[in-house]
Design an enzyme around this catalytic site. Sequence first.
Site, PDB file in Angstrom:
ATOM      1  N   ARG A 100       0.830  -1.215   0.000  1.00  0.00           N
ATOM      2  CA  ARG A 100       0.000   0.000   0.000  1.00  0.00           C
ATOM      3  C   ARG A 100       0.862   1.262   0.000  1.00  0.00           C
ATOM      4  NH1 ARG A 100      -4.339  -0.445   4.506  1.00  0.00           N
ATOM      5  NH2 ARG A 100      -5.062   1.448   3.494  1.00  0.00           N
TER       6      ARG A 100
ATOM      7  N   HIS B  55      -6.365   7.628  11.848  1.00  0.00           N
ATOM      8  CA  HIS B  55      -5.936   6.231  11.715  1.00  0.00           C
ATOM      9  C   HIS B  55      -4.449   6.105  11.366  1.00  0.00           C
ATOM     10  CE1 HIS B  55     -10.323   4.664  10.950  1.00  0.00           C
ATOM     11  NE2 HIS B  55     -10.116   5.053  12.190  1.00  0.00           N
TER      12      HIS B  55
ATOM     13  N   CYS C  69       8.497   3.060  16.095  1.00  0.00           N
ATOM     14  CA  CYS C  69       9.363   2.059  16.742  1.00  0.00           C
ATOM     15  C   CYS C  69       8.688   1.602  18.035  1.00  0.00           C
ATOM     16  CB  CYS C  69      10.747   2.633  17.042  1.00  0.00           C
ATOM     17  SG  CYS C  69      11.801   1.400  17.857  1.00  0.00           S
TER      18      CYS C  69
HETATM   19  N1  APR Z   1     -16.624   8.995  -4.502  1.00  0.00           N
HETATM   20  C1  APR Z   1     -17.271   9.070  -3.320  1.00  0.00           C
HETATM   21  N2  APR Z   1     -17.498   8.005  -2.520  1.00  0.00           N
HETATM   22  C2  APR Z   1     -17.035   6.824  -2.938  1.00  0.00           C
HETATM   23  C3  APR Z   1     -16.345   6.658  -4.157  1.00  0.00           C
HETATM   24  C4  APR Z   1     -16.146   7.816  -4.973  1.00  0.00           C
HETATM   25  N3  APR Z   1     -15.510   7.786  -6.140  1.00  0.00           N
HETATM   26  N4  APR Z   1     -16.027   5.345  -4.286  1.00  0.00           N
HETATM   27  C5  APR Z   1     -16.492   4.731  -3.194  1.00  0.00           C
HETATM   28  N5  APR Z   1     -17.113   5.606  -2.385  1.00  0.00           N
HETATM   29  C6  APR Z   1     -17.752   5.385  -1.077  1.00  0.00           C
HETATM   30  C7  APR Z   1     -18.396   4.017  -0.925  1.00  0.00           C
HETATM   31  O1  APR Z   1     -19.744   4.065  -1.405  1.00  0.00           O
HETATM   32  C8  APR Z   1     -18.334   3.801   0.577  1.00  0.00           C
HETATM   33  O2  APR Z   1     -19.477   4.333   1.236  1.00  0.00           O
HETATM   34  O3  APR Z   1     -16.745   5.445  -0.092  1.00  0.00           O
HETATM   35  C9  APR Z   1     -17.099   4.614   1.005  1.00  0.00           C
HETATM   36  C10 APR Z   1     -15.893   3.781   1.341  1.00  0.00           C
HETATM   37  O4  APR Z   1     -16.160   2.982   2.452  1.00  0.00           O
HETATM   38  P1  APR Z   1     -15.065   2.038   3.110  1.00  0.00           P
HETATM   39  O5  APR Z   1     -14.396   1.243   2.067  1.00  0.00           O
HETATM   40  O6  APR Z   1     -15.717   1.308   4.221  1.00  0.00           O
HETATM   41  O7  APR Z   1     -13.964   3.077   3.666  1.00  0.00           O
HETATM   42  P2  APR Z   1     -13.964   3.898   5.015  1.00  0.00           P
HETATM   43  O8  APR Z   1     -15.317   4.316   5.412  1.00  0.00           O
HETATM   44  O9  APR Z   1     -12.920   4.948   4.863  1.00  0.00           O
HETATM   45  O10 APR Z   1     -13.441   2.808   6.039  1.00  0.00           O
HETATM   46  C11 APR Z   1     -13.214   3.176   7.379  1.00  0.00           C
HETATM   47  O11 APR Z   1     -12.232   1.061   7.777  1.00  0.00           O
HETATM   48  O12 APR Z   1     -10.858  -0.776   7.529  1.00  0.00           O
HETATM   49  C12 APR Z   1     -10.969   0.466   7.799  1.00  0.00           C
HETATM   50  O13 APR Z   1      -9.175   1.579   8.680  1.00  0.00           O
HETATM   51  C13 APR Z   1      -9.922   1.458   7.497  1.00  0.00           C
HETATM   52  O14 APR Z   1     -10.045   3.839   7.675  1.00  0.00           O
HETATM   53  C14 APR Z   1     -10.711   2.694   7.207  1.00  0.00           C
HETATM   54  C15 APR Z   1     -12.027   2.445   7.924  1.00  0.00           C
END
Ligand code: APR
Length: 232
Positions: free
Chosen positions: A58, A108, A116
Amino acid sequence: MQFEKIVILTGAGLSAESGLGTFRGTDGLWDQYDIEEVATPECFARSPVKVHDFYNMRRGWLKQAKPNAAHFALAKLEHDHTGAVLTVTQNIDGLHEAAGCSHLIHMHGELASALCARCGTSLPWHEDLSLTTACPVCHKAGFLRPDVVWFGEMPHEMERIMEALSRCDLFVAVGTSGMVYPAAGFVAEAKHAGAHTVELNLDPSDGASLFDEAHYGPATEVVPAYVDKLLG
Ligand code: APR
């Protein structure tokens, strides 16, 4: 503008159009990897190489990733708004900063940072980490870990975030599914403080009913449009 104190919460959807994957949904990272095997302190203790490989991969993606129009719009809001804007991101990429945002909390942690576990030093880190990488401060190998918050660990700067939420009059959540706490609970905190709450996302999130206003679509479209409307 009718709002004085703004808190923005961002998630993986904000960086999706910069080429960084989201976590949930089709082709999400958690479809391909098991959280219990790459994102907990226990799995790092059990299989550190596997965890390093996941974060090295990543960190490598960041070399290609550039901020998109949504990151730039949020930085513009921070600069042009006469009141206070605090951006709280769950993202561990550095794209907010790359777009010029400076009033920012990485709740996060950050991919471009190593911690460390022996001497407690946190330092900028752009290369791969391995079990043989020595800490530049205490010079011992085997203790450096990604400076990110794993499941079961406490997110950073919660006191400062809760304080800002308790005083804000506008709360905007961008590109987050609302499935991971404590961030998923921020909308309720802001509402409790009397703030207007706005969701900008591709689809309605888990907490969609808690928002007073919502705009659905790709972040690179809905975020600049919303910021332009706010700044009038
Ligand atoms: N524009 C806007 N929203 C989008 C787009 C886009 N191009 N593509 C995807 N999304 C939305 C999805 O519909 C979803 O609701 O972004 C969201 C992403 O959700 P997650 O994948 O769950 O990400 P996030 O909410 O940041 O996750 C929270 O979970 O595992 C962890 O630590 C990790 O910080 C992260 C936390």
